[in-house]
Design a protein around this motif. Structure first.
Motif, mmCIF file in Angstrom:
data_model
loop_
_atom_site.group_PDB
_atom_site.id
_atom_site.type_symbol
_atom_site.label_atom_id
_atom_site.label_comp_id
_atom_site.label_asym_id
_atom_site.label_seq_id
_atom_site.Cartn_x
_atom_site.Cartn_y
_atom_site.Cartn_z
ATOM 1 N N ALA A 116 0.783 -1.120 -0.002
ATOM 2 C CA ALA A 116 -0.060 -0.332 0.103
ATOM 3 C C ALA A 116 0.873 1.502 -0.062
ATOM 4 C CB ALA A 116 -1.029 0.243 1.161
ATOM 5 N N ALA A 117 1.814 1.357 0.775
ATOM 6 C CA ALA A 117 2.733 2.349 1.022
ATOM 7 C C ALA A 117 3.425 2.676 -0.542
ATOM 8 C CB ALA A 117 3.726 2.284 1.853
ATOM 9 N N LYS A 118 3.830 1.632 -1.245
ATOM 10 C CA LYS A 118 4.619 1.617 -2.709
ATOM 11 C C LYS A 118 3.600 2.080 -3.747
ATOM 12 C CE LYS A 118 7.159 -0.946 -6.018
ATOM 13 N NZ LYS A 118 7.884 -2.019 -6.396
ATOM 14 N N ALA A 119 2.272 1.576 -3.599
ATOM 15 C CA ALA A 119 1.094 1.880 -4.724
ATOM 16 C C ALA A 119 0.637 3.187 -4.271
ATOM 17 C CB ALA A 119 0.289 0.651 -4.666
ATOM 18 N N GLY A 120 0.375 3.580 -3.182
ATOM 19 C CA GLY A 120 -0.229 5.146 -3.048
ATOM 20 C C GLY A 120 -1.672 4.864 -2.976
ATOM 21 N N LYS A 121 -2.249 3.637 -3.076
ATOM 22 C CA LYS A 121 -3.651 3.573 -3.208
ATOM 23 C C LYS A 121 -3.849 2.263 -2.583
ATOM 24 C CE LYS A 121 -3.329 1.101 -7.587
ATOM 25 N NZ LYS A 121 -3.341 1.207 -9.194
ATOM 26 N N PRO A 122 -5.553 1.999 -2.360
ATOM 27 C CA PRO A 122 -5.738 0.611 -1.739
ATOM 28 C C PRO A 122 -5.391 -0.647 -2.497
ATOM 29 C CG PRO A 122 -7.604 2.154 -1.878
ATOM 30 C CD PRO A 122 -6.574 2.928 -2.622
ATOM 31 N N VAL A 123 -4.821 -1.583 -1.970
ATOM 32 C CA VAL A 123 -4.374 -2.854 -2.590
ATOM 33 C C VAL A 123 -4.660 -4.095 -1.508
ATOM 34 C CG1 VAL A 123 -2.574 -1.546 -3.983
ATOM 35 C CG2 VAL A 123 -2.054 -2.337 -1.491
ATOM 36 N N TRP A 124 -4.484 -5.091 -2.178
ATOM 37 C CA TRP A 124 -4.480 -6.406 -1.393
ATOM 38 C C TRP A 124 -3.127 -6.945 -1.300
ATOM 39 C CZ3 TRP A 124 -8.573 -8.783 1.093
ATOM 40 C CH2 TRP A 124 -9.767 -8.579 0.390
ATOM 41 N N SER A 125 -2.836 -7.215 -0.211
ATOM 42 C CA SER A 125 -1.578 -7.824 0.344
ATOM 43 C C SER A 125 -1.278 -9.250 -0.607
ATOM 44 C CB SER A 125 -1.538 -8.241 1.796
ATOM 45 O OG SER A 125 -2.094 -9.063 2.279
ATOM 46 N N ASP A 126 -0.079 -9.781 -0.389
ATOM 47 C CA ASP A 126 0.085 -11.360 -0.761
ATOM 48 C C ASP A 126 -0.368 -12.041 0.384
ATOM 49 O OD1 ASP A 126 1.719 -10.279 -2.974
ATOM 50 O OD2 ASP A 126 3.609 -10.257 -1.705
ATOM 51 N N ILE A 127 -0.510 -13.242 0.220
ATOM 52 C CA ILE A 127 -0.948 -14.229 1.424
ATOM 53 C C ILE A 127 0.236 -14.113 2.258
ATOM 54 C CG2 ILE A 127 -1.308 -16.590 1.875
ATOM 55 C CD1 ILE A 127 -2.792 -16.729 -0.660
ATOM 56 N N TYR A 128 0.270 -14.313 3.590
ATOM 57 C CA TYR A 128 1.285 -13.994 4.425
ATOM 58 C C TYR A 128 1.056 -14.963 5.633
ATOM 59 C CZ TYR A 128 -1.067 -10.272 6.870
ATOM 60 O OH TYR A 128 -1.755 -9.612 7.766
ATOM 61 N N ASN A 129 1.918 -15.289 6.596
ATOM 62 C CA ASN A 129 1.687 -15.658 7.899
ATOM 63 C C ASN A 129 1.972 -14.465 9.023
ATOM 64 O OD1 ASN A 129 3.855 -17.722 6.104
ATOM 65 N ND2 ASN A 129 2.565 -19.063 7.676
ATOM 66 N N TRP A 130 0.882 -14.538 9.911
ATOM 67 C CA TRP A 130 0.900 -13.310 10.885
ATOM 68 C C TRP A 130 2.230 -13.541 11.719
ATOM 69 C CZ3 TRP A 130 -4.185 -13.002 13.906
ATOM 70 C CH2 TRP A 130 -5.245 -12.616 12.896
ATOM 71 N N ASP A 131 3.069 -12.284 11.821
ATOM 72 C CA ASP A 131 4.310 -12.492 12.220
ATOM 73 C C ASP A 131 4.438 -13.104 13.651
ATOM 74 O OD1 ASP A 131 7.192 -11.208 11.607
ATOM 75 O OD2 ASP A 131 6.951 -10.762 13.706
ATOM 76 N N THR A 132 3.742 -12.411 14.413
ATOM 77 C CA THR A 132 3.502 -13.131 15.743
ATOM 78 C C THR A 132 2.923 -14.413 16.231
ATOM 79 O OG1 THR A 132 1.758 -11.746 16.595
ATOM 80 C CG2 THR A 132 3.770 -10.784 16.791
ATOM 81 N N ASN A 133 2.099 -14.711 15.030
ATOM 82 C CA ASN A 133 1.408 -16.298 15.220
ATOM 83 C C ASN A 133 1.575 -16.756 13.851
ATOM 84 O OD1 ASN A 133 -0.008 -14.296 17.299
ATOM 85 N ND2 ASN A 133 -0.865 -16.205 17.867
ATOM 86 N N PRO A 134 2.783 -17.382 13.447
ATOM 87 C CA PRO A 134 3.069 -17.813 12.238
ATOM 88 C C PRO A 134 2.473 -18.886 11.659
ATOM 89 C CG PRO A 134 4.797 -18.443 13.482
ATOM 90 C CD PRO A 134 4.031 -17.414 14.422
ATOM 91 N N GLU A 135 1.511 -19.603 12.531
ATOM 92 C CA GLU A 135 0.776 -20.846 12.312
ATOM 93 C C GLU A 135 -0.633 -20.149 11.427
ATOM 94 O OE1 GLU A 135 -0.924 -19.491 16.115
ATOM 95 O OE2 GLU A 135 1.154 -19.644 15.081
ATOM 96 N N ILE A 136 -0.887 -19.131 11.585
ATOM 97 C CA ILE A 136 -2.246 -18.134 10.874
ATOM 98 C C ILE A 136 -1.678 -17.711 9.593
ATOM 99 C CG2 ILE A 136 -3.888 -16.456 11.170
ATOM 100 C CD1 ILE A 136 -3.936 -16.634 13.819
ATOM 101 N N LEU A 137 -2.362 -18.079 8.604
ATOM 102 C CA LEU A 137 -2.213 -17.545 7.141
ATOM 103 C C LEU A 137 -3.418 -16.775 6.825
ATOM 104 C CD1 LEU A 137 -1.374 -20.720 5.101
ATOM 105 C CD2 LEU A 137 -0.044 -18.881 5.144
ATOM 106 N N SER A 138 -3.102 -15.584 6.253
ATOM 107 C CA SER A 138 -4.022 -14.512 5.788
ATOM 108 C C SER A 138 -3.727 -13.688 5.022
ATOM 109 C CB SER A 138 -3.854 -13.528 7.212
ATOM 110 O OG SER A 138 -4.737 -12.433 7.173
#
Length: 203
Positions: A116-138
């Motif tokens: 979002a910071a790079k695009a300067g507009k609303p975007v979707w993220s990549d699929i990623y693991n929560w940093d503090t709970n890596p078992e969660i995919l989001s």
């Protein structure tokens, strides 16, 4: 199916827009982490999403979400804490109660912030693991927030766990032999995820 899915996936983007407009109207002070955390907590009581957060270019962070512990927790990186994230249990009114954990966390390394910071507009993220709970995919819908001079104030984001999306797909009536697949154009090497989701047209 497409209509139901579009409606479901539109919720994170709509919620981001609500929060950005609340800031612009002076109803949400993103610098007040105590109130912002409780505000996000309240929204999670209403909207079927997993996590709502905000991070600044200075690395400060406030978020509220369902970590799978049976209640919504609030997590923050206040000023001058050298990237330490403090996670709290909450009571029935969204007040912080017990300190659950203290961990290192860099929101700037996450695709929901970077994209979002790079695009300067609303975007979707990549699929990623929560940093503090890596078992969660989001996956997160992100929205950059700017002041009157077009200076970046931060990025707000709303997450959907992949398990949530899977549960939603199972509620759709696809007939006796129908199956639902959502395909992402590019795989995410960071998460090593086998799930694929296409969300390019959800904004």
């Amino acid at each position: 199916m497409v209509h139901h899915l579009d409606s479901y996936l539109a919720t994170p983007a709509q919620l981001n827009k609500i929060n950005v407009e609340a800031y612009e109207l002076g109803l949400l002070n993103v610098s007040d982490f105590k109130r912002s955390g409780q505000y996000f907590w309240t929204q999670l009581q209403v909207f079927n999403v997993s996590y709502i957060n905000f991070a600044t270019p200075q690395g400060e962070f406030i978020g509220a979400g369902d970590y799978g512990q049976g209640n919504i927790q609030i997590e923050e990186i206040p000023k001058n804490t050298k990237g330490k994230s403090y996670k709290y249990d909450t009571d029935k009114k969204g007040n912080r109660t017990r300190l659950v954990s203290v961990q290192n966390f860099n929101p700037h390394a996450e695709s929901w912030y970077l994209n979002a910071a790079k695009a300067g507009k609303p975007v979707w993220s990549d699929i990623y693991n929560w940093d503090t709970n890596p078992e969660i995919l989001s996956i997160a819908a992100s929205y950059p927030l700017y002041d009157e001079t077009k200076t970046l104030l931060g990025v707000t984001a709303v997450d959907l766990k992949l398990s949530q999306i899977s549960n939603f797909l199972q509620t759709l009536n696809l007939g006796k032999s129908g199956k639902a697949f959502i395909i992402e154009r590019f795989a995410n090497s960071k998460s090593g995820c086998q799930y694929c989701i296409s969300l390019a047209d959800s904004f």
